[in-house]
Design a protein around this motif. Structure first.
Motif, short mmCIF file in Angstrom:
data_model
loop_
_atom_site.label_atom_id
_atom_site.label_comp_id
_atom_site.label_asym_id
_atom_site.label_seq_id
_atom_site.Cartn_x
_atom_site.Cartn_y
_atom_site.Cartn_z
N HIS A 1 0.85 -1.19 0.00
CA HIS A 1 0.00 0.00 0.00
C HIS A 1 0.89 1.24 0.00
N GLN A 2 0.32 2.35 -0.39
CA GLN A 2 1.12 3.56 -0.56
C GLN A 2 1.66 4.12 0.74
N ASP A 3 1.11 3.68 1.87
CA ASP A 3 1.63 4.17 3.16
C ASP A 3 2.63 3.21 3.80
N ASN A 4 3.04 2.15 3.09
CA ASN A 4 4.01 1.21 3.63
C ASN A 4 5.40 1.84 3.73
N ASP A 5 6.12 1.50 4.80
CA ASP A 5 7.51 1.93 4.89
C ASP A 5 8.41 0.82 4.35
#
Length: 248
Positions: free
Chosen positions: A53-57
């Motif tokens: 997902h786009q908020d994954n680090d």
């Protein structure tokens, strides 16, 4: 019939679905992480990026890619003749090698290791506890690598060869090429590493075709997949760690 025909048929389909140079070039031109992910989901990389997902680090990305590598190797092992499954399964642990190397040093494990489902059992504070945990795991052969006289990669390679049901000249040649590649990477610059990877990729593509329905083809495919994942990892982490690069 040598028992590898089923595996070869399945791998041939996977081989044909690998991303080509045009796909990588297209994705490389997309600079933001969310846009890159969305575009990648429309390419042959879709099965690799679907959990992201786009908020994954970067820690989440690393964990997801390692987990998918483990799953892929386990799946391929099932396709193999019984006597070769152990050697294939052992390759699933390769992506953990850098982490295990760190844990075999007398340094405190960082928080992400203690939170990673595949690693936390070994990420104990005391070095002796880590070694005991390794000895009680499928990674037991790596515990001996805590001795300076046994480099970690050599420990993995020695155990891998022990798992071959018989000597295989083509597979031995494959292993020799990969070892040479690793040595060359250790003495080259970042600027020329890409060229070395390209050469290895070409060699593995030739081996996959030349040794169809033989053990060497299976392991050549694993190397090619590892190279794809390495490139994918680089593209993903670059966009997560350096989001300002688009403006530059």
């Amino acid at each position: 019939m040598n028992g590898f025909e089923y595996a070869q048929a399945r791998l041939q389909a996977r081989y044909g679905a690998r991303p080509d140079a045009a796909t990588w070039a297209y994705l490389h031109g997309i600079k933001t992480f969310p846009a890159w992910l969305e575009a990648a989901r429309q390419t042959p990389l879709k099965h690799w990026v679907h959990p992201l997902h786009q908020d994954n680090d970067t820690h989440v990305i690393e964990s997801a890619l390692r987990r998918q590598w483990h799953d892929l190797v386990a799946e391929i092992a099932v396709w193999m003749p019984q006597e070769w499954r152990g050697a294939v399964d052992w390759c699933g642990l390769l992506c953990d090698l850098p982490t295990i190397a760190y844990l075999l040093r007398d340094e405190a494990p960082p928080p992400w290791m203690q939170n990673d489902p595949a690693i936390k059992a070994y990420a104990q504070q005391a070095l002796t506890a880590r070694r005991h945990a390794l000895l009680a795991s499928p990674r037991a052969a790596w515990a001996v690598a805590s001795e300076p006289s046994v480099p970690l990669r050599a420990a993995w390679l020695a155990q891998w060869r022990k798992l071959w049901p018989q000597h295989d000249a083509a597979l031995e040649q494959l292993a020799t090429r990969i070892e040479a590649h690793v040595r060359d990477l250790g003495s080259t610059s970042l600027a020329t590493a890409g060229a070395l990877h390209s050469v290895l990729q070409q060699q593995m593509q030739i081996a996959f075709r030349r040794h169809a329905a033989q053990p060497a083809a299976v392991f050549a495919f694993l190397v090619l997949t590892a190279l794809d994942l390495e490139q994918l990892r680089a593209e993903l982490t670059e966009r997560v760690l350096f989001p300002w690069a688009e403006a530059a």
